[in-house]
Design a protein around this motif. Sequence first.
Motif, PDB file in Angstrom:
ATOM      1  N   TYR A  48     -31.771  10.243  36.160  1.00 44.40           N
ATOM      2  CA  TYR A  48     -32.261   9.566  34.963  1.00 44.40           C
ATOM      3  C   TYR A  48     -33.048   8.304  35.315  1.00 44.40           C
ATOM      4  N   TYR A 252     -33.633   3.956  27.375  1.00 45.31           N
ATOM      5  CA  TYR A 252     -32.889   5.182  27.064  1.00 45.31           C
ATOM      6  C   TYR A 252     -32.498   5.914  28.335  1.00 45.31           C
ATOM      7  N   TYR A 255     -29.723   4.159  29.855  1.00 44.77           N
ATOM      8  CA  TYR A 255     -28.544   4.476  29.040  1.00 44.77           C
ATOM      9  C   TYR A 255     -27.942   5.813  29.475  1.00 44.77           C
ATOM     10  N   LYS A 256     -28.792   6.821  29.631  1.00 43.45           N
ATOM     11  CA  LYS A 256     -28.328   8.136  30.070  1.00 43.45           C
ATOM     12  C   LYS A 256     -27.818   8.095  31.510  1.00 43.45           C
ATOM     13  N   SER A 261     -24.175   8.722  25.707  1.00 42.62           N
ATOM     14  CA  SER A 261     -24.900   9.767  24.987  1.00 42.62           C
ATOM     15  C   SER A 261     -24.959   9.616  23.469  1.00 42.62           C
ATOM     16  N   SER A 262     -24.323   8.629  22.885  1.00 44.34           N
ATOM     17  CA  SER A 262     -24.295   8.539  21.422  1.00 44.34           C
ATOM     18  C   SER A 262     -25.619   8.072  20.835  1.00 44.34           C
ATOM     19  N   THR A 264     -29.813   7.796  20.436  1.00 43.34           N
ATOM     20  CA  THR A 264     -30.903   8.767  20.501  1.00 43.34           C
ATOM     21  C   THR A 264     -32.147   8.138  21.133  1.00 43.34           C
TER      22      THR A 264
END
Length: 349
Positions: A48, A252, A255-256, A261-262, A264
């Motif tokens: 990621y 993002y 974050y991943k 994962s909550s 978007t």
Amino acid sequence: MSTKTKLWNLLKNGGLFIIFAAITFKIFIINGNVKEITSAISHVNLGYIAMGIVAMLLMVFCEALNIKRCLKQVKEYSTLFQCIQYSFAGVFFSSITPAATGGQPMQIYFMHKRKIKISNAMLAIMISIAAYQLVTSSMAIISLIFNFKFFNTTLGEFSILLYLGIFLNMIFLFLLLIAIFSKKLIYQGVNLCVSIFKKFNAEKAEIFKKNALTEIERYKQGAECIKNDKKFIIETIIIVVIQIAAFHSVPYWVYKAFGLSSGTLLQFIGIQAALYIAGAALPFPGAVGIGEGGFLIFFKTLFPVQLLSSAMILSRGISFYLMILISGLGVMYLQLKLNKNTAPIMNLE
């Protein structure tokens, strides 16, 4: 302006950037829990992180593609690889100069060194900037509308920078569009410059006026050509949307990378768009300090508190500091290529 003066200005801006970066490093990293941050970063999913880096390179590619398209529209030829070099120059010099003022002039200069007419280079860059400002401001406004409650409760006094950033960007876009398409304003600008130059050297002032009027005619023809091509304008905006979305997606991917994962992708792009426009309200080189501090405020409800500082370091590391390194190498390569055929790059006389 002499070579020595230009070199001094670049060194001064670079030094200012280093000072801000050092202060930021001291505040957000040294004063933090270094062991905790190091431990968190060492366990991220590198796949990621690679996606974040690819997103930034996609941003550079999209800008290069639009520069190439704009130059082609005004009958100037440049390869995509050359336009990628111009894009890297824009990233690098914008990052180390206050309010990102150094990027576009250096892009125009590099194009001119490759025999692209200044009027056409200027028009290509101004069209790219206008599309960029339009999309950036629109994304921030849309994000503010759909996340108004979130921003109102989360940002506190920091929200002032968000509103100010949107206001300033909209004004800049309005003035930019006038500058691109207003014939009267262009001539007034030339006449003002000539009247000033005549006080120092009347002969050179007339030479300047003659050359400027020639460039203006070319500029006007290019501007009319672009203004009347609706398909070109729409395609340009679509490419810029992809460019900005890629740029704003970096948080993002971080974050991943932490296995979260909550949230978007659209949510992260919207919040980062607002953070970016807020940082633009203050004229710090690369928004150093504002970008880091703003991240901790804007994303504090999306990242767990124990990961927030680590996420900020990774996100800014990918989208800003790593890109300075990569774009700096790109500028060095461009300078070496130009030096084989032209005078040294810093010779701006």
